[in-house]
Design an enzyme around this catalytic site. Structure first.
Site, PDB file in Angstrom:
ATOM      1  N   TYR A  97     -10.885 -11.981 -13.003  1.00  0.00           N
ATOM      2  CA  TYR A  97     -10.093 -13.047 -12.392  1.00  0.00           C
ATOM      3  C   TYR A  97     -10.953 -13.745 -11.352  1.00  0.00           C
ATOM      4  O   TYR A  97     -10.979 -13.415 -10.193  1.00  0.00           O
ATOM      5  CB  TYR A  97      -8.834 -12.511 -11.724  1.00  0.00           C
ATOM      6  CG  TYR A  97      -7.905 -11.712 -12.602  1.00  0.00           C
ATOM      7  CD1 TYR A  97      -7.933 -11.818 -13.987  1.00  0.00           C
ATOM      8  CD2 TYR A  97      -7.014 -10.830 -12.041  1.00  0.00           C
ATOM      9  CE1 TYR A  97      -7.079 -11.071 -14.777  1.00  0.00           C
ATOM     10  CE2 TYR A  97      -6.142 -10.088 -12.827  1.00  0.00           C
ATOM     11  CZ  TYR A  97      -6.184 -10.215 -14.198  1.00  0.00           C
ATOM     12  OH  TYR A  97      -5.332  -9.470 -14.967  1.00  0.00           O
ATOM     13  N   GLY A  98     -11.683 -14.707 -11.791  1.00  0.00           N
ATOM     14  CA  GLY A  98     -12.546 -15.457 -10.888  1.00  0.00           C
ATOM     15  C   GLY A  98     -13.863 -15.859 -11.539  1.00  0.00           C
ATOM     16  O   GLY A  98     -14.113 -17.012 -11.695  1.00  0.00           O
TER      17      GLY A  98
END
Length: 105
Positions: free
Chosen positions: A61-62
């Protein structure tokens, strides 16, 4: 206020956590509106104050920024909450380049 708990795992690996968990992903990754960092951290604090003790994030996530946000926002609650994460990829910069769940990774 969350008052129900459950146990994940067993034996020495068991952890008692709130019946409801909080997924951190939506605070800065993927769908829809993302609050600014200060608002996200305030929300994490409020969620803990309401009794949630289980939080979920992932390196993808990122990548990595969601784990960093969770770490910053939840560090004041060490030994009071549980943070789970998902892993298993290689990265070059911010791009996943393949799977890798080897212990040294």
């Amino acid at each position: 206020m969350i008052t129900q708990y459950r146990t994940l795992g067993s034996g020495s690996a068991a952890m008692k956590v709130s019946a409801f968990g909080f997924g951190v992903m939506g605070l800065n990754h993927h769908r829809g509106y993302h609050p600014d960092r200060k608002a996200a951290i305030r929300l994490l604090h409020e969620v803990v104050e309401r009794g949630v003790t289980l939080f979920d994030t992932a390196e993808s996530y990122g990548p990595f920024t969601n784990e960093e946000l969770a770490g910053e926002g939840l560090s004041a609650f060490k030994n009071k909450i549980a943070v789970t994460t998902k892993f298993g990829y290689n990265y070059v910069g911010n791009k996943q380049t393949g799977v890798n769940s080897r212990p040294e990774r």
